[in-house]
Enzyme design. Structure first.
Site, PDB file in Angstrom:
ATOM      1  N   ASP A 123      -0.410  -3.319  -2.819  1.00  0.00           N
ATOM      2  CA  ASP A 123       0.746  -2.483  -2.489  1.00  0.00           C
ATOM      3  C   ASP A 123       0.252  -1.241  -1.758  1.00  0.00           C
ATOM      4  O   ASP A 123      -0.557  -0.474  -2.283  1.00  0.00           O
ATOM      5  CB  ASP A 123       1.477  -2.094  -3.778  1.00  0.00           C
ATOM      6  CG  ASP A 123       2.791  -1.377  -3.508  1.00  0.00           C
ATOM      7  OD1 ASP A 123       3.117  -1.146  -2.333  1.00  0.00           O
ATOM      8  OD2 ASP A 123       3.492  -1.032  -4.478  1.00  0.00           O
ATOM      9  N   ASP A 177       5.014  -3.705   3.037  1.00  0.00           N
ATOM     10  CA  ASP A 177       3.895  -2.979   2.431  1.00  0.00           C
ATOM     11  C   ASP A 177       3.327  -3.655   1.181  1.00  0.00           C
ATOM     12  O   ASP A 177       2.541  -3.049   0.452  1.00  0.00           O
ATOM     13  CB  ASP A 177       4.323  -1.555   2.069  1.00  0.00           C
ATOM     14  CG  ASP A 177       5.454  -1.509   1.056  1.00  0.00           C
ATOM     15  OD1 ASP A 177       6.104  -2.552   0.842  1.00  0.00           O
ATOM     16  OD2 ASP A 177       5.688  -0.435   0.478  1.00  0.00           O
ATOM     17  N   GLU A 178       3.685  -4.921   0.938  1.00  0.00           N
ATOM     18  CA  GLU A 178       3.196  -5.628  -0.247  1.00  0.00           C
ATOM     19  C   GLU A 178       2.804  -7.061   0.094  1.00  0.00           C
ATOM     20  O   GLU A 178       3.459  -7.708   0.917  1.00  0.00           O
ATOM     21  CB  GLU A 178       4.265  -5.670  -1.339  1.00  0.00           C
ATOM     22  CG  GLU A 178       4.588  -4.347  -1.988  1.00  0.00           C
ATOM     23  CD  GLU A 178       5.673  -4.503  -3.023  1.00  0.00           C
ATOM     24  OE1 GLU A 178       5.379  -4.361  -4.223  1.00  0.00           O
ATOM     25  OE2 GLU A 178       6.829  -4.785  -2.632  1.00  0.00           O
TER      26      GLU A 178
END
Length: 415
Positions: free
Chosen positions: A6, A101-102
């Site tokens: 993350d 973003d993960e």
């Protein structure tokens, strides 16, 4: 074992890569039209700023304390995300890009004693090569990895690996049920009524009780908390069922020609998303709406059109949208918002051919040229003439340059 990587305060981190003076300052990134907070630095969190808080309510006090706000620059963020994901793809072949973003990684083939050193290595590499800090949590399942990542964000190293059943039991004992991935506010309230307030209590509850309360979805989450993998790594991103592009305009638009440019822009962007997923569209609809917050004549117009063989070419779709606009537009109104919806989406390879019409063969070549130019020289290097030629939205007054995708906006370094 599964890892969740993350990116920390991703949008803010992207802005900081190109402006080191922002380090240790409270920084926020705002939603479209600079409305609400969508990303916060840890310094901004320390000031008590909440996600989705309207910026105008805290603007004066925030800036008085040295805070800096940015408009959301999704072109920059998407490019930075792809750089992070490229490095992670070298880590393991089994990767699911869950969001911008993960990403989930399947680390089952790695010896458990090597996991920590590997995670630290890739975290350091991403920070060095891209400039983005990441947190990595590792455990047996996706849900547990998500929980582990929340602990990784608080750790000194940025990596948190759950080692054994006893360790897992300890962290679940005090972990609030409302913070579990996949458990929304309403589900948490139902569990609380059953006196289930922690992840450990959720995992220990009777299967029948959980299935009755939260259906089979909740039962899968419960099993994941027990270390039983129910949610596999999905290497293929699920295809969209529809694509929506809409924006609030920076001023009331009284001209049909100006409104047409905004709609053309929306269709162009929607067609890019369509092609990114390898899809074609059979149905297009759009709407135009006046400013309901002003005491002016109000009007809402909508219309739709179809493509017999499916479509992906922006100039063809824009032509259809402008034909629909001709039908629904009414003079004498100030329009504040417009939007486009693409539906009935199907894989490009399943296109239903016609014995009479085969125009798509020519338009496909044009589309390929447009995409090739924009990929080589940066987004919006070439557009359909009917689109709005301005890149910046007048409501986005804090937009940073496209440092990585535009030759004109490259970062200049003085030596």
């Amino acid at each position: 074992m599964i890892a969740l990587v993350d990116c920390d305060s991703f949008f803010v981190s992207c802005e900081r890569v190109f402006d080191p003076k922002l380090k240790n300052k409270p920084v926020v990134v705002l939603s479209n039209n600079d409305g609400c907070i969508v990303s916060r630095s840890k310094e901004a969190k320390a000031l008590g700023l909440k996600m989705s808080a309207p910026y105008f309510e805290i603007k004066d006090e925030f800036e008085k304390r040295g805070g800096v706000a940015f408009s959301s620059n999704f072109t920059l963020y998407a490019d930075m995300s792809s750089r992070v994901m490229e490095i992670l793809a070298e880590f393991t072949l089994e990767i699911e890009i869950y969001s911008i973003d993960e990403a989930f990684l399947d680390l089952s083939d790695f010896p458990e004693e090597r996991l920590e050193s590997l995670c630290l290595h890739y975290r350091k590499r991403i920070l060095k090569e891209v400039g983005i800090p990441v947190s990595i949590g590792v455990d047996k399942t996706k849900v547990l990895a998500k929980i582990a990542t929340s602990f990784a964000k608080k750790s000194r190293t940025g990596v948190y690996i759950v080692k054994g059943d006893e360790h897992r039991k300890n962290i679940l004992t005090n972990y609030p049920v409302e913070d579990i991935w996949g458990i929304g506010h309403a589900s948490a309230l139902k569990l609380n009524l059953l006196r289930i307030k922690t992840a450990a209590q959720f995992a220990a509850a009777a299967d029948a009780t959980i299935q009755k309360t939260l259906t089979i979805v909740g039962l899968r989450i419960q099993h994941e908390l027990r270390g039983i993998r129910c949610l596999d790594i999905n290497e293929q991103r699920e295809k969209r069922k529809q694509i929506v592009v809409s924006r609030t305009l920076d001023h009331d638009v009284w001209s049909k020609d100006e409104l047409a440019k905004h709609l053309a822009d929306h269709v162009f962007r929607a067609s890019e998303k369509l092609r990114d997923d390898g899809l074609i569209c059979y149905h297009l609809s759009l709407y135009i709406i006046t400013n309901r917050f002003k005491e002016i004549p109000q009007y809402y117009g909508s219309g739709q059109g179809a493509f017999n063989q499916g479509e992906e070419a922006p100039h063809v779709m824009i032509k259809k949208a402008l034909q629909i606009l001709d039908e629904i537009y009414r003079d004498g109104y100030g329009y504040k918002k417009c939007g486009v919806l693409l539906s009935d989406l199907r894989p490009k390879g399943e296109r239903q051919l016609s014995l009479i019409e085969n125009d798509f063969l020519e338009t496909e070549k044009v589309t390929q040229v447009i995409d090739a130019i924009n990929k080589k020289f940066g987004p919006h290097s070439i557009k359909v003439l009917s689109c709005n030629q301005k890149r910046k939205n007048a409501l986005q007054t804090r937009l940073s340059p496209n440092y990585t995708t535009s030759w004109e906006e490259l970062l200049l370094i003085k030596v």
